[in-house]
Design an enzyme around this catalytic site. Structure first.
Site, PDB file in Angstrom:
ATOM      1  N   PRO A 107     -36.732 -24.743  28.269  1.00  0.00           N
ATOM      2  CA  PRO A 107     -36.735 -26.072  28.733  1.00  0.00           C
ATOM      3  C   PRO A 107     -37.950 -26.021  30.115  1.00  0.00           C
ATOM      4  O   PRO A 107     -38.357 -25.098  30.627  1.00  0.00           O
ATOM      5  CB  PRO A 107     -35.594 -26.080  29.655  1.00  0.00           C
ATOM      6  CG  PRO A 107     -34.867 -25.211  28.472  1.00  0.00           C
ATOM      7  CD  PRO A 107     -35.503 -24.101  28.096  1.00  0.00           C
ATOM      8  N   CYS A 108     -38.457 -27.242  30.118  1.00  0.00           N
ATOM      9  CA  CYS A 108     -39.603 -27.397  30.873  1.00  0.00           C
ATOM     10  C   CYS A 108     -39.286 -28.072  32.288  1.00  0.00           C
ATOM     11  O   CYS A 108     -40.221 -28.068  33.015  1.00  0.00           O
ATOM     12  CB  CYS A 108     -40.788 -28.351  30.121  1.00  0.00           C
ATOM     13  SG  CYS A 108     -40.256 -30.014  30.015  1.00  0.00           S
ATOM     14  N   GLN A 109     -38.086 -28.315  32.576  1.00  0.00           N
ATOM     15  CA  GLN A 109     -37.775 -29.102  33.834  1.00  0.00           C
ATOM     16  C   GLN A 109     -37.984 -28.120  34.940  1.00  0.00           C
ATOM     17  O   GLN A 109     -38.511 -28.832  35.917  1.00  0.00           O
ATOM     18  CB  GLN A 109     -36.254 -29.426  33.468  1.00  0.00           C
ATOM     19  CG  GLN A 109     -35.942 -30.720  32.565  1.00  0.00           C
ATOM     20  CD  GLN A 109     -35.591 -30.095  31.299  1.00  0.00           C
ATOM     21  OE1 GLN A 109     -35.872 -28.830  30.987  1.00  0.00           O
ATOM     22  NE2 GLN A 109     -34.890 -30.830  30.391  1.00  0.00           N
ATOM     23  N   PHE A 111     -40.491 -26.356  35.397  1.00  0.00           N
ATOM     24  CA  PHE A 111     -41.816 -26.032  35.800  1.00  0.00           C
ATOM     25  C   PHE A 111     -42.630 -27.392  35.898  1.00  0.00           C
ATOM     26  O   PHE A 111     -43.818 -27.436  36.517  1.00  0.00           O
ATOM     27  CB  PHE A 111     -42.312 -25.224  34.767  1.00  0.00           C
ATOM     28  CG  PHE A 111     -41.664 -23.956  34.498  1.00  0.00           C
ATOM     29  CD1 PHE A 111     -41.470 -22.972  35.201  1.00  0.00           C
ATOM     30  CD2 PHE A 111     -41.016 -23.718  33.357  1.00  0.00           C
ATOM     31  CE1 PHE A 111     -40.716 -21.784  35.247  1.00  0.00           C
ATOM     32  CE2 PHE A 111     -40.343 -22.681  33.121  1.00  0.00           C
ATOM     33  CZ  PHE A 111     -40.254 -21.647  33.787  1.00  0.00           C
TER      34      PHE A 111
END
Length: 177
Positions: A107-109, A111
């Site tokens: 999951p990118c949230q 960063f």
């Protein structure tokens, strides 16, 4: 030593010589790519390979989101035993040295510049370590780790340095962009 390749997505980096990617011929179209994915979503890499006409065998895939699973099963040839809902519980050791390509993007949230940027302090950010664990267990021929640009700039670049150190420990030659 590792080769690290940083390129911007610019016209100078696009291969415009020869036929379009749509019309290119693969050197061994009869071969099958043994694919494993985590954080699979609805199967982006699988769809890209399908669109390119590449033969794939999905050894495993997984995502925590039930709607992703429903969409994935509707579109790809996979059985329940090869799907993992929880990456923490997934033991990938049975797939060691069987996977040609392992693809995933935690999951990118944690960063993303659009988020709170909790990094490794956010539970979602720590899922990167699970991805790295799977690479270690699987020992794929190739892996692709996908995330957002913010991973490079998070914590003044220290997050990316931690990730690079882990990739170094895994013993792979890698490039990033």
């Amino acid at each position: 030593s590792k080769n690290i390749d940083i390129r911007q997505k610019s016209q100078s980096n696009i291969d415009t010589d020869g036929p379009s990617w749509v019309n290119r011929q693969f050197s061994h179209p009869e071969r099958t790519i043994r694919l494993g994915t985590s954080f699979s979503g609805i199967g982006a890499i699988e769809y890209a390979f399908k669109r390119l006409g590449l033969r794939t065998e999905i050894l495993f895939a997984g995502d925590i989101e039930p709607n992703c699973k429903r969409a994935y099963f509707a579109n790809y040839d996979i059985v329940e035993e090869r799907w993992h809902n929880d990456i923490y519980q997934f033991d990938a050791r049975p797939y060691r040295n069987q996977v040609d390509l392992f693809v995933g993007g935690s999951p990118c949230q944690s960063f993303s510049i659009a988020g709170a940027r909790g990094g490794f302090e956010d539970a979602r950010g720590t899922l990167f370590y699970e991805y790295a664990r799977l690479v270690k267990e699987i020992q794929p021929k190739i892996f692709i780790y996908e995330n957002v640009y913010g991973v490079l700039t998070h914590d003044k670049g220290n997050t990316w340095k931690v990730m690079q150190n882990i990739f170094d420990e895994l013993g792979y030659h890698y490039k990033w962009e």
